[in-house]
Write a protein that holds these residues in place. Structure first.
Motif, short mmCIF file in Angstrom:
data_model
loop_
_atom_site.label_atom_id
_atom_site.label_comp_id
_atom_site.label_asym_id
_atom_site.label_seq_id
_atom_site.Cartn_x
_atom_site.Cartn_y
_atom_site.Cartn_z
N PHE A 1 9.05 2.04 -2.30
CA PHE A 1 9.07 2.84 -3.53
C PHE A 1 7.80 2.60 -4.35
CE2 PHE A 1 10.05 2.92 -8.10
CZ PHE A 1 10.45 4.23 -8.26
N ALA A 2 7.43 1.35 -4.54
CA ALA A 2 6.25 1.02 -5.34
C ALA A 2 4.99 1.58 -4.70
CB ALA A 2 6.14 -0.50 -5.51
N ASP A 3 4.90 1.47 -3.38
CA ASP A 3 3.73 1.98 -2.68
C ASP A 3 3.65 3.50 -2.77
OD1 ASP A 3 1.42 1.59 -0.93
OD2 ASP A 3 2.65 2.51 0.63
N MET B 1 4.21 -5.64 4.59
CA MET B 1 4.51 -4.91 3.36
C MET B 1 3.21 -4.42 2.71
SD MET B 1 7.81 -5.29 3.21
CE MET B 1 9.16 -6.41 3.61
N PRO B 2 3.25 -3.30 1.99
CA PRO B 2 2.07 -2.88 1.22
C PRO B 2 1.86 -3.82 0.03
CG PRO B 2 3.92 -1.39 0.84
CD PRO B 2 4.35 -2.33 1.90
N LYS C 1 -5.04 -7.36 -3.49
CA LYS C 1 -6.47 -7.15 -3.74
C LYS C 1 -6.73 -6.23 -4.94
CE LYS C 1 -7.31 -3.33 -0.48
NZ LYS C 1 -7.82 -2.38 -1.51
N ASP C 2 -5.74 -5.42 -5.33
CA ASP C 2 -5.91 -4.54 -6.49
C ASP C 2 -5.29 -5.11 -7.76
OD1 ASP C 2 -7.22 -2.74 -4.88
OD2 ASP C 2 -5.47 -1.47 -4.54
N VAL C 3 -4.96 -6.38 -7.72
CA VAL C 3 -4.35 -7.04 -8.88
C VAL C 3 -5.41 -7.84 -9.62
CG1 VAL C 3 -2.74 -8.84 -9.60
CG2 VAL C 3 -2.06 -7.18 -7.86
N ASP C 4 -5.53 -7.60 -10.92
CA ASP C 4 -6.47 -8.36 -11.73
C ASP C 4 -5.95 -8.40 -13.16
OD1 ASP C 4 -8.71 -9.91 -12.23
OD2 ASP C 4 -9.92 -8.18 -12.79
#
Length: 368
Positions: A157-159, A183-184, A211-214
């Motif tokens: 769902f989140a992806d 998992m994504p 990798k897209d978390v900041d």
């Protein structure tokens, strides 16, 4: 004492954990990242080993930040990614380590109800989606009733909707295998506690970050690098790890995770709990709060006509330690209609014995 409060902290640790902490305190471990001498390097290697072992347990690369525990991890993620203009989907099963940071952001919230297994009903996710939805923040396993969230469905769902996914893994990691490899994960923050089912010392934990978390740092201070920078360095995970690390604790955590990674761990850890659950369901006069299908080694009970505190005190008189009350999960107790009585939680560990479970069940059966 028969210790059945492992959902709070596993008080009995493997000898390897005790030995690792002792070595870190007696064999020359200095301050990591604050020098090139051997003792500073010993400390740095202890942190690196903790990251590496947790990553292996999650089956991910070593994008692991180390914190004081799951509460700090969740605060870093929630306060760093969520604002008052956002909408978040969470659930009725959440701990205050999720709820209070969410409330503090001022964001709009919707709560997934529970399904027949007392887990968040992930079939309702689409019903709660809004244009301004930014994240799903959800527990992987309940700290009260042992239910397990269908996290694979939440990932999908989140992806599909390009949402951040922040997971409270405090009661999951070490309770059952958690494999994130398929998992994504680009927008995932998976938070974990070191002192529960990873058998590490208190004051240890962390999070995996995609990798897209900041997120901006929750706190600022010494980092060992860029000392003339007025702000925390932007390097991950250093930006989230200001100050001197709990090297002794993380040395113990690395050993605790190695213990969980052992060949027979997941095959043997549930045996005492299975005996406990079977026995509880056969007792007269008790309400048992646990999934119909498989859950963690955590179950809550209530004796007819008795508060959870009264029941826990009787058990304590027999040297049996449990956890009464509300378990920092207020919405779950409101949902279960146990706000007046609370629940008495019993949670086992790898070290709980059949003999201890036998005595516990006999004491429970004798209570009028």
């Amino acid at each position: 004492m028969i210790y059945l409060d492992n959902g709070a902290t596993t008080a009995i640790k493997p000898k390897s954990v005790v030995d690792a902490v002792c070595r870190a305190m007696t064999e020359g471990y200095g301050n990591p990242g604050r020098g090139s001498h051997p003792w500073a390097q010993n400390a740095y290697r202890a942190l690196r080993k903790a990251r590496k072992n947790v990553a292996k347990l999650l089956n991910v690369d070593a994008r692991i930040a180390l914190t004081s525990g799951v509460t700090e991890s969740l605060n870093v993620a929630i306060r760093g990614l969520i604002s008052e203009d956002d909408h978040v989907i969470t659930s009725e099963a959440e701990h205050n380590s999720v709820l209070r940071p969410l409330y503090a952001t001022g964001c709009a919230l919707d709560f997934l109800p529970l399904d027949e297994n007392l887990a968040p009903d992930v079939t309702k996710l689409e019903d709660l989606l809004r244009d301004e939805t930014k994240a799903v923040v959800i527990t992987h396993a309940s700290n009260v009733v042992g239910s397990i969230t269908d996290l694979e469905r939440v990932f999908e769902f989140a992806d599909e909707h390009d949402l951040y996914l922040i997971v409270d893994g405090a009661q999951a990691l070490g309770q059952f295998p958690v494999d994130l490899s398929k998992m994504p994960k680009d927008k995932l923050v998976y938070c974990f506690a070191g002192h529960k089912s990873l058998y590490g010392p208190t004051g240890t934990g962390g999070f995996y970050y995609g990798k897209d978390v900041d997120m901006p740092p929750l706190k600022s201070g010494g980092s060992g690098i860029e000392s003339f920078n007025h702000a925390m360095p932007d390097e991950q995970p250093i930006k989230w790890e200001a100050g001197t690390a709990n090297v002794h604790g993380f040395a113990g955590l690395a050993a605790g995770v190695e213990f969980v990674l052992g060949e027979d761990y997941f095959e043997t850890k549930d045996r005492a709990f299975e005996k406990l659950l079977k026995g509880l369901r056969e007792l007269d006069g008790y309400e048992v709060y646990y999934p119909k299908t498989h859950g963690t080694c955590c179950v809550s009970i209530l004796k007819e006509g008795m508060s959870s505190q009264e029941l826990a005190l009787i058990l304590q008189d027999h040297d049996i330690a449990t956890r009464p009350g509300y378990h920092c999960a207020p919405r779950l107790h409101e949902y279960l209609h146990t706000k007046e009585t609370g629940l008495c939680r019993l949670s086992t560990s790898y070290f709980t014995t059949d003999e201890e479970i036998g005595k516990t069940l006999r004491v429970l059966a004798s209570i009028e």
